[in-house]
Design a protein around this motif. Structure first.
Motif, PDB file in Angstrom:
ATOM      1  N   GLY A  30      30.410  51.964  27.941  1.00 54.22           N
ATOM      2  CA  GLY A  30      31.513  52.886  28.592  1.00 54.22           C
ATOM      3  C   GLY A  30      32.446  53.323  27.780  1.00 54.22           C
ATOM      4  O   GLY A  30      32.846  52.737  26.678  1.00 54.22           O
ATOM      5  N   LEU A  31      33.003  54.398  28.152  1.00 52.04           N
ATOM      6  CA  LEU A  31      34.084  55.055  27.057  1.00 52.04           C
ATOM      7  C   LEU A  31      35.317  54.172  27.465  1.00 52.04           C
ATOM      8  O   LEU A  31      35.668  53.454  28.491  1.00 52.04           O
ATOM      9  N   ASN A  32      36.180  54.461  26.703  1.00 52.92           N
ATOM     10  CA  ASN A  32      37.971  53.622  26.626  1.00 52.92           C
ATOM     11  C   ASN A  32      38.365  53.667  28.066  1.00 52.92           C
ATOM     12  O   ASN A  32      38.278  54.939  28.663  1.00 52.92           O
ATOM     13  N   GLY A  33      38.954  52.807  28.655  1.00 51.50           N
ATOM     14  CA  GLY A  33      39.420  52.917  30.014  1.00 51.50           C
ATOM     15  C   GLY A  33      38.667  52.976  31.170  1.00 51.50           C
ATOM     16  O   GLY A  33      39.310  53.313  32.316  1.00 51.50           O
ATOM     17  N   ASN A  34      37.402  52.772  31.219  1.00 51.69           N
ATOM     18  CA  ASN A  34      36.617  53.069  32.060  1.00 51.69           C
ATOM     19  C   ASN A  34      36.356  51.649  33.009  1.00 51.69           C
ATOM     20  O   ASN A  34      35.643  52.017  34.300  1.00 51.69           O
ATOM     21  N   GLY A  35      36.499  50.510  32.501  1.00 53.09           N
ATOM     22  CA  GLY A  35      36.442  49.501  33.316  1.00 53.09           C
ATOM     23  C   GLY A  35      35.597  48.259  32.912  1.00 53.09           C
ATOM     24  O   GLY A  35      35.327  47.226  33.676  1.00 53.09           O
ATOM     25  N   LYS A  36      35.378  48.247  31.700  1.00 50.26           N
ATOM     26  CA  LYS A  36      34.431  47.270  30.850  1.00 50.26           C
ATOM     27  C   LYS A  36      35.227  46.088  30.899  1.00 50.26           C
ATOM     28  O   LYS A  36      34.575  44.878  31.411  1.00 50.26           O
ATOM     29  N   THR A  37      36.284  46.003  30.445  1.00 53.38           N
ATOM     30  CA  THR A  37      37.022  44.653  30.217  1.00 53.38           C
ATOM     31  C   THR A  37      37.238  44.167  31.502  1.00 53.38           C
ATOM     32  O   THR A  37      37.341  43.020  31.831  1.00 53.38           O
ATOM     33  N   ASN A  38      37.623  44.892  32.702  1.00 49.99           N
ATOM     34  CA  ASN A  38      37.849  44.662  34.263  1.00 49.99           C
ATOM     35  C   ASN A  38      36.616  43.961  34.561  1.00 49.99           C
ATOM     36  O   ASN A  38      36.697  42.735  35.314  1.00 49.99           O
ATOM     37  N   LEU A  39      35.559  44.391  34.300  1.00 56.90           N
ATOM     38  CA  LEU A  39      34.257  43.662  34.525  1.00 56.90           C
ATOM     39  C   LEU A  39      34.098  42.333  34.078  1.00 56.90           C
ATOM     40  O   LEU A  39      33.867  41.357  34.630  1.00 56.90           O
ATOM     41  N   VAL A  40      34.507  42.382  32.576  1.00 65.09           N
ATOM     42  CA  VAL A  40      34.525  40.916  32.076  1.00 65.09           C
ATOM     43  C   VAL A  40      35.262  39.981  32.575  1.00 65.09           C
ATOM     44  O   VAL A  40      35.026  38.832  32.862  1.00 65.09           O
ATOM     45  N   GLU A  41      36.533  40.531  32.938  1.00 69.04           N
ATOM     46  CA  GLU A  41      37.654  39.561  33.256  1.00 69.04           C
ATOM     47  C   GLU A  41      37.117  39.332  34.597  1.00 69.04           C
ATOM     48  O   GLU A  41      37.569  37.859  35.173  1.00 69.04           O
ATOM     49  N   PHE A  52      42.330  35.783  31.032  1.00 68.05           N
ATOM     50  CA  PHE A  52      42.866  35.864  29.775  1.00 68.05           C
ATOM     51  C   PHE A  52      43.687  37.248  29.514  1.00 68.05           C
ATOM     52  O   PHE A  52      44.239  37.297  28.213  1.00 68.05           O
ATOM     53  N   ARG A  53      44.071  38.098  30.689  1.00 66.57           N
ATOM     54  CA  ARG A  53      44.889  38.943  30.169  1.00 66.57           C
ATOM     55  C   ARG A  53      46.297  38.837  30.929  1.00 66.57           C
ATOM     56  O   ARG A  53      47.186  39.467  30.652  1.00 66.57           O
ATOM     57  N   THR A  54      46.183  38.255  32.385  1.00 68.17           N
ATOM     58  CA  THR A  54      47.441  37.967  33.002  1.00 68.17           C
ATOM     59  C   THR A  54      47.451  36.793  33.826  1.00 68.17           C
ATOM     60  O   THR A  54      46.635  36.261  34.046  1.00 68.17           O
ATOM     61  N   ASN A  55      48.652  36.463  34.002  1.00 71.74           N
ATOM     62  CA  ASN A  55      49.174  35.165  34.680  1.00 71.74           C
ATOM     63  C   ASN A  55      49.280  35.467  36.401  1.00 71.74           C
ATOM     64  O   ASN A  55      49.329  34.776  37.174  1.00 71.74           O
ATOM     65  N   SER A  56      49.401  36.817  36.593  1.00 71.15           N
ATOM     66  CA  SER A  56      49.855  37.105  37.920  1.00 71.15           C
ATOM     67  C   SER A  56      48.700  38.054  38.590  1.00 71.15           C
ATOM     68  O   SER A  56      48.031  38.781  38.242  1.00 71.15           O
ATOM     69  N   SER A  57      48.428  37.057  39.672  1.00 65.43           N
ATOM     70  CA  SER A  57      47.200  37.961  40.451  1.00 65.43           C
ATOM     71  C   SER A  57      47.279  39.311  40.931  1.00 65.43           C
ATOM     72  O   SER A  57      46.482  39.853  41.202  1.00 65.43           O
ATOM     73  N   SER A  58      48.629  39.593  41.215  1.00 65.40           N
ATOM     74  CA  SER A  58      48.872  40.906  41.745  1.00 65.40           C
ATOM     75  C   SER A  58      48.257  42.052  40.867  1.00 65.40           C
ATOM     76  O   SER A  58      47.988  42.886  41.269  1.00 65.40           O
ATOM     77  N   GLU A  59      48.489  41.804  39.445  1.00 65.32           N
ATOM     78  CA  GLU A  59      47.883  42.913  38.633  1.00 65.32           C
ATOM     79  C   GLU A  59      46.513  42.910  38.738  1.00 65.32           C
ATOM     80  O   GLU A  59      46.083  44.065  38.434  1.00 65.32           O
ATOM     81  N   LEU A  60      45.812  42.027  39.420  1.00 66.86           N
ATOM     82  CA  LEU A  60      44.256  42.053  39.823  1.00 66.86           C
ATOM     83  C   LEU A  60      43.859  43.140  40.797  1.00 66.86           C
ATOM     84  O   LEU A  60      42.773  43.700  40.808  1.00 66.86           O
ATOM     85  N   LEU A  61      44.898  43.255  41.808  1.00 65.17           N
ATOM     86  CA  LEU A  61      44.698  44.128  42.952  1.00 65.17           C
ATOM     87  C   LEU A  61      44.651  45.550  42.692  1.00 65.17           C
ATOM     88  O   LEU A  61      45.494  46.166  41.645  1.00 65.17           O
ATOM     89  N   ALA A 115      34.539  33.018  26.349  1.00 68.25           N
ATOM     90  CA  ALA A 115      34.737  34.583  26.149  1.00 68.25           C
ATOM     91  C   ALA A 115      35.080  34.816  24.828  1.00 68.25           C
ATOM     92  O   ALA A 115      36.219  33.931  24.167  1.00 68.25           O
ATOM     93  N   PHE A 116      34.781  35.950  24.167  1.00 68.49           N
ATOM     94  CA  PHE A 116      35.509  36.455  22.964  1.00 68.49           C
ATOM     95  C   PHE A 116      36.119  37.493  23.196  1.00 68.49           C
ATOM     96  O   PHE A 116      35.496  38.532  23.562  1.00 68.49           O
ATOM     97  N   SER A 117      37.267  37.700  22.679  1.00 71.58           N
ATOM     98  CA  SER A 117      38.005  39.055  23.078  1.00 71.58           C
ATOM     99  C   SER A 117      38.930  39.209  21.725  1.00 71.58           C
ATOM    100  O   SER A 117      39.298  38.331  21.360  1.00 71.58           O
ATOM    101  N   PRO A 118      39.574  40.510  21.803  1.00 74.35           N
ATOM    102  CA  PRO A 118      40.387  40.929  20.841  1.00 74.35           C
ATOM    103  C   PRO A 118      41.622  40.083  20.843  1.00 74.35           C
ATOM    104  O   PRO A 118      42.292  39.667  19.664  1.00 74.35           O
TER     105      PRO A 118
END
Ligand code: ATP
Ligand code: MG
Length: 364
Positions: A30-41, A52-61, A115-118
Protein backbone atom coordinates in the motif's frame (compact mmCIF):
# COMPACT_ATOMS: atom_id res chain seq x y z
CA UNK A 1 1.25 -20.46 15.36
CA UNK A 2 -0.55 -18.04 13.08
CA UNK A 3 -3.42 -15.56 12.95
CA UNK A 4 -5.95 -16.81 10.41
CA UNK A 5 -8.21 -13.78 10.49
CA UNK A 6 -8.27 -10.33 11.98
CA UNK A 7 -11.37 -8.24 12.63
CA UNK A 8 -10.98 -4.52 13.25
CA UNK A 9 -13.64 -2.06 14.37
CA UNK A 10 -13.07 1.72 14.52
CA UNK A 11 -9.33 1.02 14.79
CA UNK A 12 -7.22 4.01 13.62
CA UNK A 13 -7.82 4.66 9.89
CA UNK A 14 -8.82 1.06 9.12
CA UNK A 15 -12.32 0.45 7.76
CA UNK A 16 -14.44 -1.98 9.83
CA UNK A 17 -13.62 -5.32 8.25
CA UNK A 18 -12.47 -8.91 8.66
CA UNK A 19 -9.16 -9.71 7.02
CA UNK A 20 -8.22 -13.29 6.16
CA UNK A 21 -4.51 -14.10 6.42
CA UNK A 22 -2.50 -17.03 5.05
CA UNK A 23 -0.49 -19.20 7.44
CA UNK A 24 2.80 -18.54 5.61
CA UNK A 25 4.26 -15.34 4.14
CA UNK A 26 1.83 -12.44 3.80
CA UNK A 27 2.71 -9.30 1.88
CA UNK A 28 0.80 -6.14 2.78
CA UNK A 29 1.15 -3.62 0.04
CA UNK A 30 0.00 0.00 0.00
CA UNK A 31 1.05 3.57 -0.51
CA UNK A 32 2.34 5.69 2.36
CA UNK A 33 -0.27 6.61 4.93
CA UNK A 34 -2.86 4.03 3.84
CA UNK A 35 -2.87 1.84 6.97
CA UNK A 36 -0.16 -0.85 6.71
CA UNK A 37 1.46 -0.09 10.06
CA UNK A 38 -2.00 0.23 11.63
CA UNK A 39 -2.76 -3.32 10.49
CA UNK A 40 0.55 -4.62 11.87
CA UNK A 41 -0.08 -2.75 15.13
CA UNK A 42 -3.54 -4.36 15.49
CA UNK A 43 -1.95 -7.82 15.19
CA UNK A 44 0.82 -6.92 17.62
CA UNK A 45 -1.66 -5.77 20.28
CA UNK A 46 -3.30 -9.22 20.35
CA UNK A 47 -0.07 -10.59 21.87
CA UNK A 48 -0.96 -8.69 25.05
CA UNK A 49 1.82 -6.12 24.67
CA UNK A 50 1.45 -2.38 24.59
CA UNK A 51 1.65 -0.87 21.12
CA UNK A 52 5.13 -0.32 19.70
CA UNK A 53 3.93 3.19 18.72
CA UNK A 54 2.00 4.54 21.68
CA UNK A 55 1.24 3.99 25.33
CA UNK A 56 -2.12 5.68 25.07
CA UNK A 57 -5.12 3.58 24.02
CA UNK A 58 -7.00 6.78 23.03
CA UNK A 59 -4.71 7.13 20.02
CA UNK A 60 -5.92 3.77 18.72
CA UNK A 61 -9.54 4.92 18.47
CA UNK A 62 -10.57 6.22 15.09
CA UNK A 63 -10.73 10.00 15.44
CA UNK A 64 -14.02 11.04 17.04
CA UNK A 65 -14.92 7.49 18.22
CA UNK A 66 -15.27 6.32 21.84
CA UNK A 67 -14.50 2.65 21.46
CA UNK A 68 -12.53 0.44 19.11
CA UNK A 69 -11.67 -3.23 18.97
CA UNK A 70 -9.38 -5.81 17.45
CA UNK A 71 -10.23 -9.52 17.36
CA UNK A 72 -8.09 -12.28 15.88
CA UNK A 73 -8.41 -16.00 15.36
CA UNK A 74 -5.19 -17.65 16.47
CA UNK A 75 -4.32 -21.17 15.40
CA UNK A 76 -1.64 -22.83 17.52
CA UNK A 77 -0.79 -26.17 19.09
CA UNK A 78 -3.36 -25.29 21.76
CA UNK A 79 -6.07 -25.33 19.10
CA UNK A 80 -7.98 -22.33 17.79
CA UNK A 81 -8.71 -19.36 20.02
CA UNK A 82 -10.38 -16.05 19.37
CA UNK A 83 -8.42 -13.32 21.15
CA UNK A 84 -9.64 -9.77 21.34
CA UNK A 85 -9.17 -6.34 22.82
CA UNK A 86 -11.65 -3.53 23.29
CA UNK A 87 -10.21 -0.07 23.83
CA UNK A 88 -11.91 2.95 25.32
CA UNK A 89 -10.02 6.12 26.30
CA UNK A 90 -7.58 5.05 29.02
CA UNK A 91 -8.83 1.47 29.27
CA UNK A 92 -8.33 -1.90 27.58
CA UNK A 93 -10.31 -5.09 28.10
CA UNK A 94 -9.08 -8.41 26.76
CA UNK A 95 -11.24 -11.29 25.60
CA UNK A 96 -10.62 -14.95 24.89
CA UNK A 97 -13.26 -17.02 23.09
CA UNK A 98 -15.92 -14.41 23.80
CA UNK A 99 -15.27 -14.12 27.55
CA UNK A 100 -13.64 -11.07 29.14
CA UNK A 101 -10.32 -11.80 30.87
CA UNK A 102 -9.43 -10.36 34.29
CA UNK A 103 -6.38 -8.65 32.83
CA UNK A 104 -4.78 -7.99 29.46
CA UNK A 105 -1.71 -9.86 30.69
CA UNK A 106 -3.78 -13.06 30.43
CA UNK A 107 -3.38 -12.75 26.65
CA UNK A 108 0.35 -13.26 27.02
CA UNK A 109 1.57 -16.61 25.73
CA UNK A 110 -1.56 -17.24 23.63
CA UNK A 111 -0.12 -15.37 20.66
CA UNK A 112 3.62 -14.77 20.46
CA UNK A 113 4.71 -12.03 18.07
CA UNK A 114 8.13 -10.74 17.11
CA UNK A 115 8.00 -7.41 15.31
CA UNK A 116 10.73 -5.70 13.31
CA UNK A 117 10.04 -2.03 12.71
CA UNK A 118 11.95 1.17 12.00
CA UNK A 119 11.54 2.14 15.67
CA UNK A 120 13.78 -0.79 16.66
CA UNK A 121 17.00 1.18 16.30
CA UNK A 122 16.21 2.61 19.72
CA UNK A 123 16.70 -0.85 21.20
CA UNK A 124 20.44 -0.23 20.90
CA UNK A 125 20.59 3.56 20.86
CA UNK A 126 17.72 4.48 23.17
CA UNK A 127 17.35 4.47 26.93
CA UNK A 128 17.92 1.41 29.18
CA UNK A 129 14.15 1.12 29.74
CA UNK A 130 13.65 -0.02 26.12
CA UNK A 131 16.30 -2.72 26.58
CA UNK A 132 14.72 -3.87 29.86
CA UNK A 133 11.34 -4.05 28.08
CA UNK A 134 12.94 -6.19 25.37
CA UNK A 135 14.38 -8.59 27.96
CA UNK A 136 11.24 -8.77 30.07
CA UNK A 137 8.85 -9.12 27.15
CA UNK A 138 10.68 -12.13 25.77
CA UNK A 139 11.31 -13.68 29.17
CA UNK A 140 7.56 -13.55 29.60
CA UNK A 141 7.06 -15.09 26.13
CA UNK A 142 9.10 -18.03 27.40
CA UNK A 143 7.51 -18.09 30.84
CA UNK A 144 4.13 -16.27 30.89
CA UNK A 145 3.79 -16.66 34.69
CA UNK A 146 6.81 -14.40 35.16
CA UNK A 147 4.70 -11.32 34.36
CA UNK A 148 3.26 -11.58 37.88
CA UNK A 149 6.72 -11.17 39.45
CA UNK A 150 7.48 -8.17 37.23
CA UNK A 151 4.19 -6.50 38.07
CA UNK A 152 4.48 -7.23 41.78
CA UNK A 153 7.97 -5.71 41.71
CA UNK A 154 6.69 -2.52 40.05
CA UNK A 155 3.93 -2.22 42.64
CA UNK A 156 6.32 -2.73 45.57
CA UNK A 157 8.77 -0.23 44.09
CA UNK A 158 5.99 2.35 43.68
CA UNK A 159 4.98 1.79 47.32
CA UNK A 160 8.55 2.21 48.52
CA UNK A 161 8.91 5.42 46.48
CA UNK A 162 5.70 6.75 48.04
CA UNK A 163 6.96 5.92 51.57
CA UNK A 164 10.28 7.63 50.90
CA UNK A 165 8.43 10.82 49.94
CA UNK A 166 6.57 10.98 53.26
CA UNK A 167 7.93 13.32 55.96
CA UNK A 168 9.36 12.02 59.24
CA UNK A 169 9.96 8.40 58.25
CA UNK A 170 12.64 6.09 59.65
CA UNK A 171 14.03 2.80 58.36
CA UNK A 172 11.25 0.76 59.97
CA UNK A 173 8.85 2.23 57.39
CA UNK A 174 11.08 1.27 54.46
CA UNK A 175 12.23 -2.15 55.69
CA UNK A 176 9.13 -4.22 54.76
CA UNK A 177 9.33 -2.90 51.19
CA UNK A 178 13.05 -3.63 50.98
CA UNK A 179 12.43 -7.22 52.10
CA UNK A 180 9.83 -7.67 49.41
CA UNK A 181 11.93 -5.92 46.77
CA UNK A 182 15.01 -8.01 47.60
CA UNK A 183 13.02 -11.17 46.97
CA UNK A 184 11.60 -9.95 43.63
CA UNK A 185 14.92 -8.40 42.54
CA UNK A 186 16.70 -11.71 43.12
CA UNK A 187 14.22 -13.50 40.88
CA UNK A 188 14.19 -10.82 38.17
CA UNK A 189 17.95 -10.43 37.95
CA UNK A 190 18.46 -14.22 37.93
CA UNK A 191 15.90 -14.62 35.13
CA UNK A 192 17.38 -11.78 33.10
CA UNK A 193 20.86 -13.32 33.45
CA UNK A 194 19.65 -16.74 32.33
CA UNK A 195 17.70 -15.28 29.42
CA UNK A 196 20.75 -13.31 28.24
CA UNK A 197 22.94 -16.41 28.57
CA UNK A 198 20.65 -18.45 26.34
CA UNK A 199 20.21 -15.62 23.85
CA UNK A 200 23.83 -14.51 23.54
CA UNK A 201 25.23 -17.45 21.53
CA UNK A 202 22.28 -17.51 19.16
CA UNK A 203 22.41 -13.76 18.54
CA UNK A 204 26.19 -13.87 18.07
CA UNK A 205 25.83 -16.63 15.49
CA UNK A 206 23.31 -14.67 13.41
CA UNK A 207 25.47 -11.59 13.72
CA UNK A 208 28.51 -13.52 12.50
CA UNK A 209 26.53 -14.42 9.35
CA UNK A 210 25.18 -10.90 8.81
CA UNK A 211 27.99 -8.60 9.60
CA UNK A 212 31.19 -10.53 10.27
CA UNK A 213 33.31 -7.42 9.75
CA UNK A 214 31.52 -5.54 12.58
CA UNK A 215 33.21 -7.66 15.27
CA UNK A 216 31.74 -10.27 17.60
CA UNK A 217 28.40 -9.39 19.21
CA UNK A 218 28.35 -9.90 22.96
CA UNK A 219 25.54 -9.11 25.37
CA UNK A 220 25.54 -9.08 29.14
CA UNK A 221 23.52 -7.73 32.04
CA UNK A 222 24.58 -4.56 33.84
CA UNK A 223 22.95 -4.69 37.23
CA UNK A 224 23.42 -3.49 40.80
CA UNK A 225 22.95 -7.10 41.87
CA UNK A 226 25.26 -9.17 39.66
CA UNK A 227 28.70 -10.27 40.77
CA UNK A 228 31.00 -12.74 39.03
CA UNK A 229 28.28 -13.47 36.52
CA UNK A 230 25.70 -14.55 39.10
CA UNK A 231 22.69 -12.88 40.67
CA UNK A 232 23.21 -11.96 44.33
CA UNK A 233 21.11 -13.89 46.84
CA UNK A 234 18.06 -12.34 48.42
CA UNK A 235 20.01 -11.72 51.67
CA UNK A 236 22.91 -10.09 49.83
CA UNK A 237 20.48 -7.82 47.94
CA UNK A 238 18.72 -6.87 51.18
CA UNK A 239 22.13 -6.05 52.68
CA UNK A 240 22.88 -3.70 49.80
CA UNK A 241 19.45 -2.06 50.02
CA UNK A 242 19.98 -1.52 53.75
CA UNK A 243 23.39 -0.03 53.03
CA UNK A 244 21.91 2.68 50.81
CA UNK A 245 18.79 3.29 52.96
CA UNK A 246 20.15 6.43 54.74
CA UNK A 247 20.97 7.97 51.36
CA UNK A 248 17.58 6.96 49.93
CA UNK A 249 15.76 8.51 52.89
CA UNK A 250 17.74 11.70 52.41
CA UNK A 251 17.21 11.80 48.62
CA UNK A 252 13.59 10.58 49.05
CA UNK A 253 13.88 8.20 46.12
CA UNK A 254 15.03 4.56 45.60
CA UNK A 255 18.61 4.37 44.35
CA UNK A 256 19.34 0.66 43.69
CA UNK A 257 17.31 -2.06 42.04
CA UNK A 258 16.32 -4.11 39.00
CA UNK A 259 14.71 -0.92 37.64
CA UNK A 260 18.26 0.24 36.87
CA UNK A 261 19.37 -2.90 35.00
CA UNK A 262 20.61 -2.49 31.45
CA UNK A 263 21.50 -4.82 28.61
CA UNK A 264 25.09 -4.15 27.64
CA UNK A 265 25.63 -4.67 23.92
CA UNK A 266 29.17 -4.74 22.54
CA UNK A 267 30.68 -5.23 19.08
CA UNK A 268 34.26 -6.47 19.15
CA UNK A 269 34.41 -5.35 22.78
CA UNK A 270 33.26 -1.78 22.02
CA UNK A 271 30.00 -0.51 23.56
CA UNK A 272 27.46 -0.55 20.70
CA UNK A 273 25.01 1.63 22.65
CA UNK A 274 27.43 4.54 22.34
CA UNK A 275 29.48 3.79 19.24
CA UNK A 276 27.61 1.60 16.71
CA UNK A 277 26.81 3.19 13.35
CA UNK A 278 23.26 3.05 11.91
CA UNK A 279 24.08 0.00 9.78
CA UNK A 280 25.84 -1.76 12.65
CA UNK A 281 22.90 -0.98 14.93
CA UNK A 282 20.46 -2.55 12.47
CA UNK A 283 22.53 -5.74 12.24
CA UNK A 284 22.62 -5.97 16.03
CA UNK A 285 18.84 -5.54 16.32
CA UNK A 286 18.18 -8.15 13.63
CA UNK A 287 20.57 -10.60 15.29
CA UNK A 288 18.96 -10.12 18.71
CA UNK A 289 15.47 -10.64 17.31
CA UNK A 290 16.43 -13.65 15.19
CA UNK A 291 18.07 -15.06 18.31
CA UNK A 292 14.81 -14.59 20.22
CA UNK A 293 12.84 -16.35 17.47
CA UNK A 294 15.25 -19.29 17.65
CA UNK A 295 14.97 -19.39 21.42
CA UNK A 296 11.17 -19.29 21.37
CA UNK A 297 10.99 -22.01 18.77
CA UNK A 298 13.36 -24.24 20.72
CA UNK A 299 11.45 -23.68 23.97
CA UNK A 300 7.86 -23.84 22.71
CA UNK A 301 8.14 -25.99 19.56
CA UNK A 302 6.17 -23.33 17.65
CA UNK A 303 7.13 -20.35 15.51
CA UNK A 304 5.99 -16.95 16.70
CA UNK A 305 4.16 -14.72 14.22
CA UNK A 306 6.71 -12.41 12.63
CA UNK A 307 5.88 -8.85 11.63
CA UNK A 308 8.27 -6.95 9.35
CA UNK A 309 7.05 -3.39 9.03
CA UNK A 310 8.82 -1.37 6.37
CA UNK A 311 12.08 -3.31 6.59
CA UNK A 312 12.91 -2.83 2.94
CA UNK A 313 13.18 0.90 3.40
CA UNK A 314 15.42 0.26 6.39
CA UNK A 315 17.80 -2.40 5.08
CA UNK A 316 20.07 -2.58 2.07
CA UNK A 317 19.45 -5.37 -0.44
CA UNK A 318 22.12 -7.71 0.93
CA UNK A 319 20.88 -7.46 4.49
CA UNK A 320 17.19 -7.75 3.72
CA UNK A 321 17.94 -10.75 1.46
CA UNK A 322 19.73 -12.52 4.32
CA UNK A 323 16.93 -11.62 6.73
CA UNK A 324 14.23 -13.02 4.43
CA UNK A 325 16.32 -16.13 3.83
CA UNK A 326 16.62 -16.72 7.57
CA UNK A 327 12.90 -16.11 8.20
CA UNK A 328 11.34 -17.85 5.21
CA UNK A 329 13.48 -20.98 5.58
CA UNK A 330 10.94 -22.52 7.97
CA UNK A 331 7.18 -22.63 7.83
CA UNK A 332 6.23 -19.44 9.65
CA UNK A 333 3.64 -16.72 9.33
CA UNK A 334 5.76 -13.76 8.25
CA UNK A 335 3.78 -10.58 7.61
CA UNK A 336 5.72 -8.03 5.57
CA UNK A 337 4.65 -4.50 4.65
CA UNK A 338 5.96 -2.46 1.74
CA UNK A 339 5.03 0.21 -0.79
CA UNK A 340 6.17 -1.64 -3.94
CA UNK A 341 5.60 -5.04 -5.50
CA UNK A 342 6.58 -7.92 -3.18
CA UNK A 343 10.34 -8.41 -2.84
CA UNK A 344 11.83 -11.31 -4.87
CA UNK A 345 12.40 -13.53 -1.84
CA UNK A 346 8.68 -13.39 -1.05
CA UNK A 347 7.60 -13.88 -4.65
CA UNK A 348 9.59 -17.08 -4.64
CA UNK A 349 7.42 -18.59 -1.86
CA UNK A 350 4.62 -20.66 -3.29
CA UNK A 351 2.06 -19.94 -0.54
CA UNK A 352 2.42 -16.13 -0.60
CA UNK A 353 -0.76 -14.25 0.36
CA UNK A 354 -0.87 -10.66 -0.90
CA UNK A 355 -3.09 -7.94 0.54
CA UNK A 356 -3.45 -4.36 -0.59
CA UNK A 357 -4.39 -1.55 1.78
CA UNK A 358 -6.04 1.45 0.21
CA UNK A 359 -7.24 4.27 2.47
CA UNK A 360 -7.80 1.83 5.31
CA UNK A 361 -9.57 -0.87 3.30
CA UNK A 362 -7.74 -4.15 2.88
CA UNK A 363 -8.39 -6.29 -0.19
CA UNK A 364 -6.80 -9.60 -1.10
N1 ATP B 1 -6.63 7.28 15.53
C1 ATP B 1 -6.65 7.47 14.21
N2 ATP B 1 -7.83 7.71 13.57
C2 ATP B 1 -7.84 7.91 12.23
N3 ATP B 1 -6.74 7.87 11.45
C3 ATP B 1 -5.56 7.63 12.04
C4 ATP B 1 -5.46 7.40 13.44
N4 ATP B 1 -4.17 7.16 13.75
C5 ATP B 1 -3.50 7.24 12.59
N5 ATP B 1 -4.31 7.51 11.57
C6 ATP B 1 -3.98 7.68 10.15
O1 ATP B 1 -3.76 6.42 9.58
C7 ATP B 1 -3.04 6.62 8.37
C8 ATP B 1 -2.26 5.37 8.04
O2 ATP B 1 -1.18 5.23 8.95
P1 ATP B 1 -0.11 4.06 8.83
O3 ATP B 1 0.99 4.45 9.72
O4 ATP B 1 -0.73 2.73 9.05
O5 ATP B 1 0.32 4.18 7.30
P2 ATP B 1 1.33 3.24 6.47
O6 ATP B 1 0.54 2.61 5.38
O7 ATP B 1 2.06 2.36 7.39
O8 ATP B 1 2.28 4.33 5.84
P3 ATP B 1 3.87 4.31 5.57
O9 ATP B 1 4.07 3.56 4.30
O10 ATP B 1 4.19 5.75 5.42
O11 ATP B 1 4.53 3.67 6.74
C9 ATP B 1 -2.23 7.88 8.57
O12 ATP B 1 -2.60 8.80 7.58
C10 ATP B 1 -2.68 8.42 9.92
O13 ATP B 1 -2.91 9.81 9.92
MG1 MG C 1 4.04 2.32 8.03
Amino acid sequence: MFVSSLKVFKFRNLADQTIELGSGPVYVNGLNGNGKTNLVEALYLLSGSRSFRTNSSSELLKWGEKECSVFGTVVSENGTEELGLVFTPGERTAFCNGKPLDSVTELIGRLRVIAFSPADLSLVKGSPSGRRRFLDRHMVDLNPGFIKVLMAYQRALASKSAVLKQPGIDYSHVKPWNELLADYCGKIVDNRLNFIKSLSDKAALFHEQYAPSDGTLTISLESDFVEDDRALSCDEILGRLEGVAPKEMMMRTPSLGAQRDDLKIALGGVDARAFASQGQTRSVVLSLKLGVIDLLEAATGESPVILLDDVDSELDKGRSGRLFKALLGKSRQVIVTGTDAPPDHLLASENLCTLTVSQGTVVS
